[in-house]
Design an enzyme around this catalytic site. Structure first.
Site, PDB file in Angstrom:
ATOM      1  N   CYS A 147      66.374  25.526  45.837  1.00 47.79           N
ATOM      2  CA  CYS A 147      66.149  25.311  47.137  1.00 47.79           C
ATOM      3  C   CYS A 147      64.794  24.237  47.193  1.00 47.79           C
ATOM      4  O   CYS A 147      64.433  23.294  47.686  1.00 47.79           O
ATOM      5  CB  CYS A 147      66.082  26.430  48.034  1.00 47.79           C
ATOM      6  SG  CYS A 147      67.912  27.239  47.666  1.00 47.79           S
ATOM      7  N   HIS A 179      63.261  21.149  48.571  1.00 50.38           N
ATOM      8  CA  HIS A 179      62.353  21.776  50.050  1.00 50.38           C
ATOM      9  C   HIS A 179      60.854  21.626  49.361  1.00 50.38           C
ATOM     10  O   HIS A 179      60.423  22.162  50.332  1.00 50.38           O
ATOM     11  CB  HIS A 179      63.066  22.456  50.514  1.00 50.38           C
ATOM     12  CG  HIS A 179      64.410  22.617  51.307  1.00 50.38           C
ATOM     13  ND1 HIS A 179      64.212  21.180  52.480  1.00 50.38           N
ATOM     14  CD2 HIS A 179      66.082  22.846  51.241  1.00 50.38           C
ATOM     15  CE1 HIS A 179      66.059  20.953  52.430  1.00 50.38           C
ATOM     16  NE2 HIS A 179      66.406  21.699  52.158  1.00 50.38           N
ATOM     17  N   ARG A 216      73.129  26.807  58.026  1.00 49.30           N
ATOM     18  CA  ARG A 216      72.866  25.479  57.530  1.00 49.30           C
ATOM     19  C   ARG A 216      72.965  25.773  55.959  1.00 49.30           C
ATOM     20  O   ARG A 216      73.036  25.037  55.326  1.00 49.30           O
ATOM     21  CB  ARG A 216      71.171  25.150  57.744  1.00 49.30           C
ATOM     22  CG  ARG A 216      70.747  23.606  57.544  1.00 49.30           C
ATOM     23  CD  ARG A 216      71.515  22.780  57.513  1.00 49.30           C
ATOM     24  NE  ARG A 216      70.517  21.747  58.203  1.00 49.30           N
ATOM     25  CZ  ARG A 216      71.058  20.350  58.051  1.00 49.30           C
ATOM     26  NH1 ARG A 216      72.472  20.519  57.322  1.00 49.30           N
ATOM     27  NH2 ARG A 216      69.742  19.366  58.364  1.00 49.30           N
ATOM     28  N   CYS A 219      73.931  24.025  51.931  1.00 51.98           N
ATOM     29  CA  CYS A 219      73.294  23.643  51.292  1.00 51.98           C
ATOM     30  C   CYS A 219      73.905  23.881  50.122  1.00 51.98           C
ATOM     31  O   CYS A 219      73.549  22.772  48.853  1.00 51.98           O
ATOM     32  CB  CYS A 219      71.306  23.975  51.467  1.00 51.98           C
ATOM     33  SG  CYS A 219      70.785  22.357  52.939  1.00 51.98           S
TER      34      CYS A 219
HETATM   35  C1  HEC Z   1      70.148  18.552  46.657  1.00 51.90           C
HETATM   36  C2  HEC Z   1      68.557  18.799  47.900  1.00 51.90           C
HETATM   37  C3  HEC Z   1      68.438  20.132  48.421  1.00 51.90           C
HETATM   38  C4  HEC Z   1      68.698  21.446  48.481  1.00 51.90           C
HETATM   39  C5  HEC Z   1      69.244  21.779  46.291  1.00 51.90           C
HETATM   40  C6  HEC Z   1      68.836  22.123  49.347  1.00 51.90           C
HETATM   41  N1  HEC Z   1      68.788  21.622  50.241  1.00 51.90           N
HETATM   42 FE1  HEC Z   1      68.977  22.125  51.966  1.00 51.90          FE
HETATM   43  N2  HEC Z   1      68.633  20.603  53.334  1.00 51.90           N
HETATM   44  C7  HEC Z   1      68.731  19.121  52.417  1.00 51.90           C
HETATM   45  C8  HEC Z   1      68.692  18.001  53.564  1.00 51.90           C
HETATM   46  C9  HEC Z   1      69.581  17.030  53.071  1.00 51.90           C
HETATM   47  C10 HEC Z   1      69.033  18.482  54.579  1.00 51.90           C
HETATM   48  C11 HEC Z   1      68.972  18.018  55.800  1.00 51.90           C
HETATM   49  C12 HEC Z   1      67.809  17.585  56.206  1.00 51.90           C
HETATM   50  C13 HEC Z   1      66.300  18.597  56.332  1.00 51.90           C
HETATM   51  O1  HEC Z   1      65.691  19.278  55.856  1.00 51.90           O
HETATM   52  O2  HEC Z   1      66.046  18.887  57.563  1.00 51.90           O
HETATM   53  C14 HEC Z   1      68.427  19.945  54.475  1.00 51.90           C
HETATM   54  C15 HEC Z   1      68.365  20.974  54.910  1.00 51.90           C
HETATM   55  C16 HEC Z   1      67.990  22.358  55.490  1.00 51.90           C
HETATM   56  C17 HEC Z   1      67.376  23.152  56.166  1.00 51.90           C
HETATM   57  C18 HEC Z   1      67.108  22.619  57.532  1.00 51.90           C
HETATM   58  C19 HEC Z   1      66.238  22.620  58.068  1.00 51.90           C
HETATM   59  C20 HEC Z   1      65.624  22.098  59.301  1.00 51.90           C
HETATM   60  O3  HEC Z   1      64.624  22.020  59.551  1.00 51.90           O
HETATM   61  O4  HEC Z   1      66.572  22.228  59.788  1.00 51.90           O
HETATM   62  C21 HEC Z   1      67.436  24.259  55.873  1.00 51.90           C
HETATM   63  C22 HEC Z   1      66.869  25.712  56.472  1.00 51.90           C
HETATM   64  C23 HEC Z   1      67.530  24.453  54.405  1.00 51.90           C
HETATM   65  N3  HEC Z   1      68.216  23.264  54.137  1.00 51.90           N
HETATM   66  C24 HEC Z   1      67.625  25.520  52.930  1.00 51.90           C
HETATM   67  C25 HEC Z   1      68.138  25.574  52.123  1.00 51.90           C
HETATM   68  C26 HEC Z   1      68.065  26.397  51.019  1.00 51.90           C
HETATM   69  C27 HEC Z   1      67.097  27.532  51.524  1.00 51.90           C
HETATM   70  C28 HEC Z   1      68.224  25.943  49.596  1.00 51.90           C
HETATM   71  C29 HEC Z   1      68.672  26.479  48.776  1.00 51.90           C
HETATM   72  C30 HEC Z   1      69.634  27.954  48.892  1.00 51.90           C
HETATM   73  C31 HEC Z   1      68.549  24.474  50.266  1.00 51.90           C
HETATM   74  N4  HEC Z   1      68.733  23.999  51.513  1.00 51.90           N
HETATM   75  C32 HEC Z   1      68.751  23.487  49.110  1.00 51.90           C
HETATM   76  C33 HEC Z   1      69.276  19.304  50.731  1.00 51.90           C
HETATM   77  C34 HEC Z   1      68.875  20.292  50.208  1.00 51.90           C
END
Ligand code: HEC
Length: 304
Positions: free
Chosen positions: A218, A222, A261, A265
């Site tokens: 993550c 992030h 959400r 991811c």
């Molecule tokens: C390959 C890249 C990638 C990985 C790995 C990833 N994410 Fe994301 N995530 C994103 C993208 C792109 C978005 C949409 C844009 C954003 O961050 O708001 C998102 C959105 C989110 C959001 C919503 C944020 C918001 O403000 O609405 C959360 C919470 C989140 N991710 C949690 C996680 C968690 C927990 C993990 C690991 C288990 C994870 N992500 C792994 C790319 C990733």
């Protein structure tokens, strides 16, 4: 007398500044402060920080960054650092939001009687407390997310649990989020025991563990990746990821919970997501919640 008053106000000040400081939060507070510093440094000036933080971003992109983004500014996710997205979002917020009907439905669900005559209002007499979740249940020795707390309330009263990702669950959380935001609440996740501290550490480990053939965590996206783009989306910072749930996503055309959400991811990471009521999911939410401590609730929010 005077001395007494002075003493008690000193105690009050101490209590306020020590809201989250106890023997079990030492590490978590260090993590939280380090994360705030990291993101404030990173988004102090995107153009100036190109070499250090944004080697893959274009100059035009970095020109569009908001300068001097501070701690609480991050409670609106990726809008925090992108000037045009932020302006658009704030304009939207002034008008009609597409989740208003869902939040209204949530308000009705709050009062709607169960078969036994009770209602969610009996489990959540104060509707402004979603900022305190996830909580660590010291009797069960387990983290309880808001989603699980709602379903516990339903099943303990002989009702069927709700879908943990959308529909009634998201509407009801939308109502609670609105109430917490209206009351000016800030995220207030507590760690008060060794077991709670261990749960926090396991949640943190999950967040930072690389998984799957892509070897991504993550944090890859992030923390290090926050501010960069993936599939035309700007990645949000870990800081403030728990301030604004549920979210209305245009792609879903509905409100969804944080679990919905996050599961998306995890699928994108090439993994099978843990169940929403699993220990893993709840402990990760606990860690993320703690990282958002002290930040203003902004829910529900709108995303692409
Ligand atoms: C390959 C890249 C990638 C990985 C790995 C990833 N994410 Fe994301 N995530 C994103 C993208 C792109 C978005 C949409 C844009 C954003 O961050 O708001 C998102 C959105 C989110 C959001 C919503 C944020 C918001 O403000 O609405 C959360 C919470 C989140 N991710 C949690 C996680 C968690 C927990 C993990 C690991 C288990 C994870 N992500 C792994 C790319 C990733």
């Amino acid at each position: 007398m005077l001395l007494k008053v002075a003493k008690s106000s000193v105690l009050l000040v101490l209590a306020a500044s020590a809201l989250h400081a106890n023997a079990f939060t030492e590490q978590a507070e260090m993590d939280r402060k380090a994360i705030i510093k990291y993101f404030e440094d990173k988004f102090e000036d995107g153009e100036k920080n190109k070499d250090r933080f944004f080697p893959y971003s274009t100059d035009t992109e970095l020109k569009g960054f908001v300068k001097g983004v501070k701690h609480n500014d991050f409670n609106i996710g990726s809008y925090a650092y992108n000037q045009s997205a932020k302006d658009q979002y704030l304009t939207f917020k002034d008008g009609m939001m597409p989740f208003e009907d869902a939040v209204e439905k949530g308000a009705q669900l709050y009062k709607k009687p169960f078969a036994n005559g009770k209602s969610l209002a009996d489990c959540f007499p104060d509707p402004t407390v979603s900022n305190e979740y996830p909580k660590f249940d010291e009797t069960k020795k387990a983290v309880v997310s808001l989603t699980v707390a709602v379903n516990n309330c339903l099943t303990e009263n002989g009702e069927k649990p709700w879908n943990t990702k959308k529909d009634d669950m998201a509407s009801f959380q939308g109502f609670l989020g609105t109430k917490a935001a209206e009351a000016g609440k800030v995220v207030d996740v507590q760690i008060n025991s060794k077991e709670a501290q261990d749960a926090y550490e396991r949640g943190k480990k999950y967040y930072y563990s690389q998984r799957g053939y892509l070897k991504m965590s993550c944090a890859t996206c992030h923390v290090q990746g926050a501010g960069q783009r993936v599939r035309n989306e700007s990645m949000s910072p870990l800081l403030g990821q728990m301030t604004h749930w549920p979210v209305f996503r245009l792609k879903w055309d509905s409100l969804g919970t944080a679990e919905r959400r996050m599961s998306g991811c995890i699928v994108d990471q090439g993994q099978k997501p843990p169940k929403d009521d699993s220990k893993q999911m709840q402990e990760m939410l606990y860690f993320m919640g703690y990282m958002s401590n002290g930040m203003k609730i902004d829910g529900p929010d709108l995303r692409k």
